[in-house]
Design a protein around this motif. Structure first.
Motif, PDB file in Angstrom:
ATOM      1  N   THR A 162      -4.062  -0.055  -7.967  1.00  0.00           N
ATOM      2  CA  THR A 162      -3.951   0.044  -9.418  1.00  0.00           C
ATOM      3  C   THR A 162      -3.052   1.228  -9.734  1.00  0.00           C
ATOM      4  O   THR A 162      -3.293   2.336  -9.244  1.00  0.00           O
ATOM      5  CB  THR A 162      -5.358   0.311 -10.010  1.00  0.00           C
ATOM      6  N   ALA A 214      -9.354   3.934  -8.143  1.00  0.00           N
ATOM      7  CA  ALA A 214     -10.199   5.129  -8.048  1.00  0.00           C
ATOM      8  C   ALA A 214     -11.259   5.120  -9.142  1.00  0.00           C
ATOM      9  O   ALA A 214     -11.788   6.170  -9.504  1.00  0.00           O
ATOM     10  CB  ALA A 214      -9.323   6.365  -8.150  1.00  0.00           C
ATOM     11  N   TRP A 248      -1.662   3.045 -13.047  1.00  0.00           N
ATOM     12  CA  TRP A 248      -1.722   3.142 -14.509  1.00  0.00           C
ATOM     13  C   TRP A 248      -2.376   1.913 -15.120  1.00  0.00           C
ATOM     14  O   TRP A 248      -1.813   1.227 -15.933  1.00  0.00           O
ATOM     15  CB  TRP A 248      -0.339   3.441 -15.106  1.00  0.00           C
ATOM     16  N   TYR A 249      -3.584   1.645 -14.648  1.00  0.00           N
ATOM     17  CA  TYR A 249      -4.457   0.601 -15.213  1.00  0.00           C
ATOM     18  C   TYR A 249      -3.930  -0.817 -15.020  1.00  0.00           C
ATOM     19  O   TYR A 249      -4.475  -1.756 -15.577  1.00  0.00           O
ATOM     20  CB  TYR A 249      -4.733   0.857 -16.711  1.00  0.00           C
ATOM     21  N   TRP A 256     -10.803   3.259 -12.183  1.00  0.00           N
ATOM     22  CA  TRP A 256     -10.237   2.835 -13.467  1.00  0.00           C
ATOM     23  C   TRP A 256      -9.329   1.633 -13.216  1.00  0.00           C
ATOM     24  O   TRP A 256      -8.102   1.753 -13.157  1.00  0.00           O
ATOM     25  CB  TRP A 256      -9.452   3.979 -14.106  1.00  0.00           C
ATOM     26  N   SER A 288       0.848  -1.193   0.000  1.00  0.00           N
ATOM     27  CA  SER A 288       0.000   0.000   0.000  1.00  0.00           C
ATOM     28  C   SER A 288       0.878   1.236   0.000  1.00  0.00           C
ATOM     29  O   SER A 288       1.777   1.358   0.837  1.00  0.00           O
ATOM     30  CB  SER A 288      -0.890  -0.021   1.242  1.00  0.00           C
ATOM     31  N   TYR A 289       0.622   2.144  -0.916  1.00  0.00           N
ATOM     32  CA  TYR A 289       1.396   3.393  -0.953  1.00  0.00           C
ATOM     33  C   TYR A 289       0.724   4.470  -0.092  1.00  0.00           C
ATOM     34  O   TYR A 289       1.377   5.143   0.693  1.00  0.00           O
ATOM     35  CB  TYR A 289       1.565   3.845  -2.412  1.00  0.00           C
ATOM     36  N   THR A 290      -0.610   4.609  -0.209  1.00  0.00           N
ATOM     37  CA  THR A 290      -1.274   5.685   0.550  1.00  0.00           C
ATOM     38  C   THR A 290      -2.184   5.177   1.675  1.00  0.00           C
ATOM     39  O   THR A 290      -2.857   5.969   2.323  1.00  0.00           O
ATOM     40  CB  THR A 290      -2.106   6.613  -0.376  1.00  0.00           C
ATOM     41  N   GLY A 291      -2.231   3.858   1.884  1.00  0.00           N
ATOM     42  CA  GLY A 291      -2.975   3.338   3.042  1.00  0.00           C
ATOM     43  C   GLY A 291      -4.287   2.638   2.724  1.00  0.00           C
ATOM     44  O   GLY A 291      -4.822   1.930   3.583  1.00  0.00           O
ATOM     45  N   ASN A 292      -4.824   2.813   1.517  1.00  0.00           N
ATOM     46  CA  ASN A 292      -6.113   2.186   1.204  1.00  0.00           C
ATOM     47  C   ASN A 292      -6.014   0.660   1.208  1.00  0.00           C
ATOM     48  O   ASN A 292      -6.839  -0.030   1.816  1.00  0.00           O
ATOM     49  CB  ASN A 292      -6.633   2.660  -0.160  1.00  0.00           C
ATOM     50  N   SER A 293      -5.014   0.139   0.538  1.00  0.00           N
ATOM     51  CA  SER A 293      -4.862  -1.325   0.487  1.00  0.00           C
ATOM     52  C   SER A 293      -4.537  -1.887   1.871  1.00  0.00           C
ATOM     53  O   SER A 293      -4.947  -2.987   2.218  1.00  0.00           O
ATOM     54  CB  SER A 293      -3.770  -1.718  -0.513  1.00  0.00           C
TER      55      SER A 293
HETATM   56  C1  LIG Z   1       1.141   6.424  -9.560  1.00  0.00           C
HETATM   57  C2  LIG Z   1      -0.349   6.165  -9.375  1.00  0.00           C
HETATM   58  C3  LIG Z   1      -1.110   5.708 -10.431  1.00  0.00           C
HETATM   59  C4  LIG Z   1      -2.479   5.455 -10.267  1.00  0.00           C
HETATM   60  N1  LIG Z   1      -3.181   4.939 -11.339  1.00  0.00           N
HETATM   61  C5  LIG Z   1      -4.487   4.634 -11.177  1.00  0.00           C
HETATM   62  C6  LIG Z   1      -5.253   4.030 -12.260  1.00  0.00           C
HETATM   63  O1  LIG Z   1      -4.750   3.743 -13.334  1.00  0.00           O
HETATM   64  N2  LIG Z   1      -6.563   3.752 -12.048  1.00  0.00           N
HETATM   65  C7  LIG Z   1      -7.187   4.041 -10.845  1.00  0.00           C
HETATM   66  O2  LIG Z   1      -8.385   3.778 -10.711  1.00  0.00           O
HETATM   67  N3  LIG Z   1      -6.495   4.581  -9.805  1.00  0.00           N
HETATM   68  C8  LIG Z   1      -5.158   4.867  -9.943  1.00  0.00           C
HETATM   69  N4  LIG Z   1      -4.453   5.406  -8.880  1.00  0.00           N
HETATM   70  C9  LIG Z   1      -5.149   5.568  -7.584  1.00  0.00           C
HETATM   71  C10 LIG Z   1      -4.912   4.378  -6.651  1.00  0.00           C
HETATM   72  O3  LIG Z   1      -5.031   3.129  -7.321  1.00  0.00           O
HETATM   73  C11 LIG Z   1      -5.952   4.372  -5.512  1.00  0.00           C
HETATM   74  O4  LIG Z   1      -5.949   5.604  -4.864  1.00  0.00           O
HETATM   75  C12 LIG Z   1      -5.648   3.249  -4.534  1.00  0.00           C
HETATM   76  O5  LIG Z   1      -6.771   3.024  -3.690  1.00  0.00           O
HETATM   77  C13 LIG Z   1      -4.446   3.552  -3.659  1.00  0.00           C
HETATM   78  O6  LIG Z   1      -4.136   2.435  -2.854  1.00  0.00           O
HETATM   79  P1  LIG Z   1      -3.039   2.517  -1.691  1.00  0.00           P
HETATM   80  O7  LIG Z   1      -3.492   3.601  -0.759  1.00  0.00           O
HETATM   81  O8  LIG Z   1      -3.052   1.180  -1.074  1.00  0.00           O
HETATM   82  O9  LIG Z   1      -1.721   2.856  -2.312  1.00  0.00           O
HETATM   83  C14 LIG Z   1      -3.097   5.673  -9.016  1.00  0.00           C
HETATM   84  C15 LIG Z   1      -2.332   6.181  -7.955  1.00  0.00           C
HETATM   85  C16 LIG Z   1      -0.967   6.415  -8.117  1.00  0.00           C
HETATM   86  C17 LIG Z   1      -0.159   6.915  -6.961  1.00  0.00           C
END
Ligand SMILES: Cc1cc2nc3c(=O)[nH]c(=O)nc-3n(C[C@H](O)[C@H](O)[C@H](O)COP(=O)(O)O)c2cc1C
Length: 162
Positions: free
Chosen positions: A80, A110, A82-83, A112, A10-15
């Motif tokens: 996710t 988010a 970049w898809y 996509w 998880s980068y921002t905490g959601n996962s």
């Molecule tokens: C570099 C980057 C690319 C992303 N690309 C997508 C994407 O292609 N599609 C999407 O729906 N969300 C995208 N997001 C949003 C994250 O997938 C979404 O906020 C996710 O819940 C973050 O999970 P985390 O908090 O566990 O890192 C992207 C976020 C980052 C930082």
């Protein structure tokens, strides 16, 4: 010790939020993945670096401290990017063998989700994928990472591991 392992990055905490929930729900063990070189803590910088290709798509990851042979069932959770699935999870699945295990794959996103489930299938050719879970979080900063997918949907998918 459980025979279920939740593996996440998880980068921002959601996962992480989903991983802790799944851990509790399934009474599972948990493993967090870490890139060898952490991404910048500046979110906008990561987006920019990804877009101008200064982040390597194939990142190295830290060694793990769990014996995967002890687990029959796995839940994979990451975001996710970049898809597709996040490069940290991608690298983990290239380096470690999850053949013949029952697996639930998830992608937080988010809205996509792109080809995440195709990525998982390609990286897990010999595993038994029991469920795919698309978990949407709000991208609106003011909503502060609010989950939009109903928890019931998450529960229903996790139950497929039993
Ligand atoms: C570099 C980057 C690319 C992303 N690309 C997508 C994407 O292609 N599609 C999407 O729906 N969300 C995208 N997001 C949003 C994250 O997938 C979404 O906020 C996710 O819940 C973050 O999970 P985390 O908090 O566990 O890192 C992207 C976020 C980052 C930082």
């Amino acid at each position: 010790m459980s025979d279920i392992l939740v593996i996440y990055y998880s980068y921002t905490g959601n996962s992480r939020k989903i991983a802790k929930y799944a851990q509790e729900k399934l009474n599972a063990d948990i493993l967090e993945l870490h890139p060898k070189t952490p991404f910048s803590s500046d979110y906008e910088k990561v987006i920019e670096e990804w877009q101008n290709n200064s982040i390597k798509r194939d990142v190295e990851i830290e060694n793990i401290d769990k014996d995967l042979t002890k687990y029959k069932k796995i839940v994979l959770i990451t975001s996710t990017w970049w898809y597709g699935i996040n490069p940290v999870m991608k690298r983990f699945l290239r380096e470690y063998d999850l053949s013949r295990k029952d697996i639930i794959v998830t992608a937080t996103n988010a809205g996509w989700i792109g080809h995440c489930f195709k990525d998982y299938k390609e990286l897990l050719p010999n595993s038994n994928i029991k469920g795919e879970l698309d978990i949407v979080f709000s991208f609106d900063r003011e909503e502060n990472n609010k989950i939009l997918t109903p928890w019931q949907k998450i529960d229903n998918c996790l139950e497929k591991l039993n």
